[in-house]
Design a protein around this motif. Sequence first.
Motif, mmCIF file in Angstrom:
data_model
loop_
_atom_site.group_PDB
_atom_site.id
_atom_site.type_symbol
_atom_site.label_atom_id
_atom_site.label_comp_id
_atom_site.label_asym_id
_atom_site.label_seq_id
_atom_site.Cartn_x
_atom_site.Cartn_y
_atom_site.Cartn_z
ATOM 1 N N SER A 85 15.370 -37.841 -4.713
ATOM 2 C CA SER A 85 16.352 -37.218 -3.664
ATOM 3 C C SER A 85 17.145 -36.026 -4.426
ATOM 4 O O SER A 85 17.193 -36.000 -5.584
ATOM 5 C CB SER A 85 17.394 -38.461 -3.331
ATOM 6 N N VAL A 86 17.857 -35.142 -3.841
ATOM 7 C CA VAL A 86 18.729 -34.309 -4.228
ATOM 8 C C VAL A 86 20.092 -34.530 -4.024
ATOM 9 O O VAL A 86 20.914 -33.736 -4.127
ATOM 10 C CB VAL A 86 18.280 -32.868 -3.609
ATOM 11 N N SER A 87 20.333 -35.651 -3.477
ATOM 12 C CA SER A 87 21.582 -36.139 -3.110
ATOM 13 C C SER A 87 22.248 -37.427 -3.834
ATOM 14 O O SER A 87 22.981 -38.197 -3.390
ATOM 15 C CB SER A 87 21.872 -36.345 -1.478
ATOM 16 N N ALA A 101 19.521 -42.321 3.741
ATOM 17 C CA ALA A 101 19.296 -41.304 4.649
ATOM 18 C C ALA A 101 18.667 -39.956 3.805
ATOM 19 O O ALA A 101 18.085 -39.029 4.438
ATOM 20 C CB ALA A 101 20.185 -40.740 5.510
ATOM 21 N N SER A 102 18.888 -39.857 2.596
ATOM 22 C CA SER A 102 18.608 -38.569 1.818
ATOM 23 C C SER A 102 17.486 -38.861 0.941
ATOM 24 O O SER A 102 17.337 -38.235 -0.061
ATOM 25 C CB SER A 102 19.887 -37.903 1.166
ATOM 26 N N LEU A 103 16.892 -39.917 0.918
ATOM 27 C CA LEU A 103 15.938 -40.492 0.001
ATOM 28 C C LEU A 103 14.346 -40.267 0.650
ATOM 29 O O LEU A 103 14.234 -40.543 1.841
ATOM 30 C CB LEU A 103 16.012 -42.040 -0.196
ATOM 31 N N VAL A 104 13.539 -39.815 -0.153
ATOM 32 C CA VAL A 104 12.198 -39.800 0.217
ATOM 33 C C VAL A 104 11.111 -40.394 -0.538
ATOM 34 O O VAL A 104 11.459 -40.730 -2.015
ATOM 35 C CB VAL A 104 11.634 -38.201 0.301
ATOM 36 N N LYS A 105 10.040 -41.123 -0.359
ATOM 37 C CA LYS A 105 9.238 -41.860 -0.871
ATOM 38 C C LYS A 105 8.168 -40.842 -1.488
ATOM 39 O O LYS A 105 7.849 -39.583 -0.915
ATOM 40 C CB LYS A 105 8.492 -42.705 -0.106
ATOM 41 N N HIS A 265 22.097 -26.730 4.056
ATOM 42 C CA HIS A 265 22.275 -26.634 5.372
ATOM 43 C C HIS A 265 20.624 -26.353 5.806
ATOM 44 O O HIS A 265 20.639 -26.282 7.055
ATOM 45 C CB HIS A 265 22.873 -25.103 5.712
ATOM 46 N N TYR A 266 19.759 -26.498 5.162
ATOM 47 C CA TYR A 266 18.218 -26.357 5.540
ATOM 48 C C TYR A 266 17.519 -27.972 5.408
ATOM 49 O O TYR A 266 16.345 -27.956 5.529
ATOM 50 C CB TYR A 266 17.581 -25.424 4.645
ATOM 51 N N ILE A 267 18.272 -28.613 4.788
ATOM 52 C CA ILE A 267 17.879 -30.456 5.027
ATOM 53 C C ILE A 267 18.866 -30.948 5.792
ATOM 54 O O ILE A 267 19.042 -32.178 5.280
ATOM 55 C CB ILE A 267 17.590 -30.882 3.586
ATOM 56 N N ALA A 268 19.526 -30.512 6.656
ATOM 57 C CA ALA A 268 20.627 -31.335 7.309
ATOM 58 C C ALA A 268 20.437 -32.148 8.002
ATOM 59 O O ALA A 268 21.066 -33.238 8.409
ATOM 60 C CB ALA A 268 21.571 -30.242 8.215
ATOM 61 N N THR A 269 19.230 -32.218 8.740
ATOM 62 C CA THR A 269 18.612 -33.428 9.402
ATOM 63 C C THR A 269 17.571 -34.205 8.814
ATOM 64 O O THR A 269 16.821 -33.729 7.866
ATOM 65 C CB THR A 269 17.918 -32.817 10.644
ATOM 66 N N ARG A 270 17.324 -35.340 8.990
ATOM 67 C CA ARG A 270 16.331 -35.995 8.521
ATOM 68 C C ARG A 270 14.937 -35.375 8.805
ATOM 69 O O ARG A 270 13.899 -35.391 7.790
ATOM 70 C CB ARG A 270 15.996 -37.814 9.139
ATOM 71 N N ALA A 271 14.569 -34.887 9.976
ATOM 72 C CA ALA A 271 13.230 -34.460 10.130
ATOM 73 C C ALA A 271 13.066 -33.295 9.345
ATOM 74 O O ALA A 271 12.004 -33.136 8.917
ATOM 75 C CB ALA A 271 13.135 -34.073 11.601
ATOM 76 N N LEU A 273 14.313 -32.639 6.300
ATOM 77 C CA LEU A 273 14.418 -32.964 5.002
ATOM 78 C C LEU A 273 12.914 -33.441 4.709
ATOM 79 O O LEU A 273 12.059 -33.210 3.833
ATOM 80 C CB LEU A 273 15.275 -34.144 4.817
ATOM 81 N N GLU A 274 12.354 -34.297 5.638
ATOM 82 C CA GLU A 274 11.024 -34.834 5.555
ATOM 83 C C GLU A 274 9.925 -33.705 5.464
ATOM 84 O O GLU A 274 8.905 -33.953 4.786
ATOM 85 C CB GLU A 274 10.645 -35.986 6.671
ATOM 86 N N TRP A 275 10.279 -32.927 6.460
ATOM 87 C CA TRP A 275 9.462 -31.897 6.393
ATOM 88 C C TRP A 275 9.107 -31.016 4.933
ATOM 89 O O TRP A 275 7.797 -30.824 4.560
ATOM 90 C CB TRP A 275 9.680 -30.585 7.606
ATOM 91 N N ARG A 276 10.343 -30.660 4.526
ATOM 92 C CA ARG A 276 10.344 -29.781 3.324
ATOM 93 C C ARG A 276 9.809 -30.614 2.158
ATOM 94 O O ARG A 276 9.153 -30.055 1.479
ATOM 95 C CB ARG A 276 11.588 -29.277 3.140
ATOM 96 N N ALA A 277 10.348 -31.908 1.959
ATOM 97 C CA ALA A 277 9.963 -32.786 0.838
ATOM 98 C C ALA A 277 8.568 -32.986 1.130
ATOM 99 O O ALA A 277 7.884 -33.022 0.063
ATOM 100 C CB ALA A 277 10.976 -33.883 1.084
ATOM 101 N N GLY A 278 8.162 -33.210 2.187
ATOM 102 C CA GLY A 278 6.638 -33.762 2.331
ATOM 103 C C GLY A 278 5.753 -32.499 2.088
ATOM 104 O O GLY A 278 4.794 -32.588 1.271
ATOM 105 N N ASP A 279 6.000 -31.405 2.386
ATOM 106 C CA ASP A 279 5.253 -30.052 2.131
ATOM 107 C C ASP A 279 5.427 -29.881 0.533
ATOM 108 O O ASP A 279 4.279 -29.511 -0.042
ATOM 109 C CB ASP A 279 5.864 -28.788 2.774
#
Length: 322
Positions: A85-87, A101-105, A265-271, A273-279
């Motif tokens: 996470s970055v949060s 909500a700000s965590l990714v696997k 402001h560019y990871i303000a939504t879960r969708a 965040l998942e798009w950017r982190a996933g990529d």
Amino acid sequence: MKAIQISQTGGPEVLRLAELPIPEPGPGQVLIRVEATGVNFVEIYFRKGTYKASLPLIPGSEAAGTIEELGPGVTGFKAGDAVASVSVLGSYAEYALVSAASLVKLPDGLTMEQAAAAMLQGMTAHYLVHSTWPLKSGETALVHAGAGGVGLLLTQMAKRIGARVITTVSTEEKAELSREAGADEVILYTEKEFEPEVKRLTSGKGVDVVYDSVGKTTFESSLNCLRPRGLLALFGGSSGPVPPFDLIQLSGKGSLYVTRPTLWHYIATRAELEWRAGDVLSSAASGELKLRTEFVYPLAEAAQAQTDLEARKTTGKILLEP
């Protein structure tokens, strides 16, 4: 747990190693055992008091680790999951809390060090290239600090799109790293002024976009490097804040655009965040996105890590390991 704590603002000496209680996760939170922490300029701004925060403070927001405990109401994760996470709430520590909500696997094949190195700078490069100014094949970008963490990742992403990339660096060693990342042209700003070089390299036309994390010392010349209706994305200020600026100059220089974006402001939504982190994370795991993580410091040496970052003695990503 061991943690770096700031009780007053100031120089690197205010970063003190302390013994503190392991925090307990509240509703919607997860406790992680931190295994790798990203070091970023934003922590220097908080340490100096440029950005305000309540003290005492455990700095840091970027980390990768393993879930130890789930707070009430958390779903979609379990103890033992590898996450990033970055949060994170105070990542300069052995344990830290983070909102689920700000965590990714993490994808398979990615180490904790790679994850901590990729998250903040990788997603920053991602939003700059794909959203702030969506680069297209054939366009030209000027990237300052081309051998820095964001610069190296941004260059790779831009080249994958098919853009031409011009970078600025301070030494020949850094120039070689920038070229390895795919830069088409590298300017040593310690030897040549970058503005006339950019104009020469573009036959006087200027670039479509400037990605500038330096700020004070580059701002005016960066504007002068843009083609009419080009964009300056000022996403950092390692040399200091930009002085007051009269916006009428933008019309005189070609109806230019200036933006001061931040990742949040560019990871303000879960969708998003998942798009950017996933990529970013999947590209790092596959080896398509090359990460530089040779600067790793023990947690107790956080002051030295920040000192070296501020002095521009490093390339790529700086990490702390508890």
